[in-house]
Design a protein around this motif. Structure first.
Motif, PDB file in Angstrom:
ATOM      1  N   ALA A   1       1.382  18.593  60.921  1.00  0.00           N
ATOM      2  CA  ALA A   1       2.051  19.943  60.368  1.00  0.00           C
ATOM      3  C   ALA A   1       1.384  20.519  59.223  1.00  0.00           C
ATOM      4  CB  ALA A   1       3.787  19.665  60.117  1.00  0.00           C
TER       5      ALA A   1
ATOM      6  N   LEU B   1       0.437  16.452  66.847  1.00  0.00           N
ATOM      7  CA  LEU B   1       1.823  16.383  66.760  1.00  0.00           C
ATOM      8  C   LEU B   1       2.355  15.571  68.163  1.00  0.00           C
ATOM      9  CD1 LEU B   1       3.284  19.510  65.732  1.00  0.00           C
ATOM     10  CD2 LEU B   1       2.559  17.702  64.407  1.00  0.00           C
TER      11      LEU B   1
ATOM     12  N   SER C   1      12.490  10.410  64.337  1.00  0.00           N
ATOM     13  CA  SER C   1      12.544  10.378  62.965  1.00  0.00           C
ATOM     14  C   SER C   1      12.322   8.722  62.307  1.00  0.00           C
ATOM     15  CB  SER C   1      13.288  11.154  62.278  1.00  0.00           C
ATOM     16  OG  SER C   1      13.169  12.525  62.657  1.00  0.00           O
TER      17      SER C   1
ATOM     18  N   SER D   1       9.451   6.820  63.087  1.00  0.00           N
ATOM     19  CA  SER D   1       8.103   7.250  62.326  1.00  0.00           C
ATOM     20  C   SER D   1       8.492   6.706  60.868  1.00  0.00           C
ATOM     21  CB  SER D   1       8.167   8.884  62.288  1.00  0.00           C
ATOM     22  OG  SER D   1       7.834   9.136  63.647  1.00  0.00           O
TER      23      SER D   1
ATOM     24  N   THR E   1       3.340  13.574  62.390  1.00  0.00           N
ATOM     25  CA  THR E   1       4.110  14.633  61.888  1.00  0.00           C
ATOM     26  C   THR E   1       3.837  15.404  60.681  1.00  0.00           C
ATOM     27  OG1 THR E   1       5.767  13.159  60.986  1.00  0.00           O
ATOM     28  CG2 THR E   1       6.249  14.202  63.429  1.00  0.00           C
TER      29      THR E   1
ATOM     30  N   THR F   1       9.098  19.643  60.850  1.00  0.00           N
ATOM     31  CA  THR F   1       8.303  18.659  61.220  1.00  0.00           C
ATOM     32  C   THR F   1       7.582  17.928  60.285  1.00  0.00           C
ATOM     33  OG1 THR F   1       7.638  19.844  63.316  1.00  0.00           O
ATOM     34  CG2 THR F   1       6.166  18.306  62.767  1.00  0.00           C
TER      35      THR F   1
ATOM     36  N   THR G   1      15.517  13.594  68.496  1.00  0.00           N
ATOM     37  CA  THR G   1      14.663  13.827  67.243  1.00  0.00           C
ATOM     38  C   THR G   1      14.746  12.744  66.187  1.00  0.00           C
ATOM     39  OG1 THR G   1      14.487  16.290  68.025  1.00  0.00           O
ATOM     40  CG2 THR G   1      14.151  15.543  65.512  1.00  0.00           C
TER      41      THR G   1
ATOM     42  N   ARG H   1       7.500  20.802  68.404  1.00  0.00           N
ATOM     43  CA  ARG H   1       6.091  21.163  68.716  1.00  0.00           C
ATOM     44  C   ARG H   1       5.799  22.201  69.847  1.00  0.00           C
ATOM     45  NH1 ARG H   1       3.506  18.955  73.494  1.00  0.00           N
ATOM     46  NH2 ARG H   1       1.311  18.185  73.035  1.00  0.00           N
TER      47      ARG H   1
END
Length: 495
Positions: A273, A464, A480, A483, A269, A385, A476, A334
């Motif tokens: 981004a 992405l 997150s 990640s 991300t 992002t 989402t 995305r």
């Protein structure tokens, strides 16, 4: 409208403060441009020397963004934001009173230093104040609208102020906005505890990173005077390469509090981004440049009227930003980046059909609206992002990286596409401007911008991560968290 978050005592005022700050920074990137002829006449600048009014700001801003983000992490985002605003306001006030060339250039450099502190601090405040869900999408939509409105309206404001009030007001106009931002931040942004002061500062990394970025920006922005093959440009770019390679090696080996934790870029991300943001910045900065020149040099409009003709563009970006808010609960960022990039590229391709005998209604208005709506669709999602999955202790650094990629993209885009357009235009004929050649150069610049946006769309599609399951704020947030765990696991060398 926004849910209260524990990191922000007054979310509405927090968003208002960050919005005014971003409007101020974006406005200042373009408000001076149309005033350059008046500034040159008023202070006796000769030839291309007046461009240093622009370059001084770009050098300080681009060179210090990473350091500004790191200072926000180490010393508190609110404190750095208020300090940056104070410096920016003071520099703007003194710049308006400048009586000599050096005084104005120094004031512009001081503005750049202030902006390099307040821009990443403001974005980091927004990131931690609205960490997830619909409130985050709304917050970044408002931020992107203010960002774009400042950039587009800067041309209008600069033209009107220069023509009717004098060039000094392009500096003084910043002061009341900075004072308003200070008041909003003072009352609306909660005092935060510095989250990254557990280790000694990485002084060597700060010096190498700042020097490397400054040399890189200097080499790029100086191409309008020296050319790409000149010893000055090549020497600056070689020095920048050496310094930045040394900076990366230091960041990999240091046991101190690194200026730039390289583990950030292991997040797709963040890396994707920022690559997208660099290409988007390159295309859009050149679009403002070519559009301004086409309106004045080809269509023959004055600064104030040319600035007014940017108003539909500003309104289109605002509309696209709020459309991104509405679509954010149904589409992942995305997808918005892909569709927004395609729409913006289509607008650029339409711009590429401009003619020497064109008009605003026939050649500018339509592509302005298409381009601006697509741009508005991209702005909020790319920022959201680039900061997703990043731990709070590195939010300032991540924001500094994002601002840096945008600034580098803008400098590279203006230098490279401007050079290509100038080569296509081929100069003058018997001392007079060849309008057909100029138009051909601007059209080429727009078409090259469309190509850059096509590459950005490929980055979004291939780099992405694809969303898993239905696109909801919950999924989402889950991505997150995953990640962030991977990033935290790999970030061993920089505690």
């Amino acid at each position: 409208m926004f849910r209260k978050d524990e990191t922000a005592a007054r979310p509405g005022l927090t968003l208002a403060a960050v919005g005014v700050v971003q409007f101020l920074v974006s406005l200042d990137l373009s408000v001076v441009n149309l005033g350059l002829p008046e500034i040159a006449s008023g202070l006796g600048f000769g030839g291309v020397d007046v461009t240093w009014v622009i370059h001084a700001y770009a050098l300080a801003f681009g060179g210090l963004l990473l350091l500004g983000g790191k200072l926000a992490d180490r010393h508190g985002r609110r404190r750095v934001l208020l300090g940056g605003l104070g410096l920016f306001a003071l520099a703007s006030l003194l710049g308006g009173f400048a009586q000599e060339q050096g005084q104005l250039i120094a004031a512009r450099a001081a503005q750049g230093i202030g902006a390099a502190a307040l821009a990443p601090a403001a974005l980091a405040i927004l990131t931690v104040s609205f960490p997830s869900g619909r409130a985050r999408a709304q917050a970044f939509g408002v931020w992107s609208a203010m960002n774009a409105a400042g950039g587009a309206l800067g041309v209008l404001v600069g033209g009107v102020l220069t023509e009717y009030a004098g060039w000094r007001w392009v500096m003084w106009v910043n002061v009341p906005m900075a004072v308003l931002a200070v008041a909003l931040a003072w009352w609306g942004v909660a005092a935060d505890r510095p989250v990254a002061r557990h280790a000694r500062p990485d002084v060597l990394g700060a010096v190498l990173g700042t020097a490397g970025m400054t040399a890189l920006v200097y080499g790029i922005v100086g191409t309008d005077q020296h050319g790409w093959a000149s010893p000055v440009t090549l020497g600056s770019l070689v020095a920048a390469s050496v310094l930045l390679v040394a900076f990366v090696l230091v960041q990999r080996a240091t046991t101190r509090d690194a200026v730039l934790p390289l583990a950030l870029f292991r997040l797709r991300t963040v890396s994707g981004a920022n690559a997208y943001n660099l290409l988007l910045g390159a295309a859009m900065a050149s679009a403002f440049y070519f559009m301004s020149l086409y309106l004045q040099d080809v269509l023959g409009h004055g600064p104030a009227l040319a600035g007014l003709m940017f108003l539909p563009f500003a309104l289109g970006v605002v509309a696209g930003s709020f459309l991104a808010i509405r679509l954010g609960s149904r589409m992942p960022p995305r997808s918005l980046l892909i569709w927004g990039g395609l729409l913006t590229a289509a607008g650029f391709a339409w711009f590429g059909r401009i003619g020497a005998d064109g008009t605003f209604l026939a050649d500018v208005l339509g592509p302005s609206l298409v381009t601006s709506i697509g741009f508005g669709l991209c702005l909020g999602p790319v920022v959201a992002t680039a900061t997703v999955g990043v731990e709070e202790r590195h939010s300032g650094v991540a924001s500094g990286v994002l601002n840096t990629s945008r600034q580098l993209g803008a400098s590279l885009g203006l230098a490279a596409l401007g050079t290509a357009a100038a080569a296509r235009a081929g100069g003058s004929t018997n001392g007079s401007i060849d309008v057909e050649a100029l138009t051909g150069g601007y059209a080429l610049g727009f078409n090259l911008g469309a190509v850059l946006l096509g590459v950005a769309v490929l980055v979004a599609a291939l780099v992405l991560p694809r969303p898993t399951g239905r696109t909801t704020s919950r999924s989402t947030t889950s991505r997150s968290t995953t990640s962030r765990k991977e990033y935290h696991h790999r970030d061993r060398s920089n505690p």
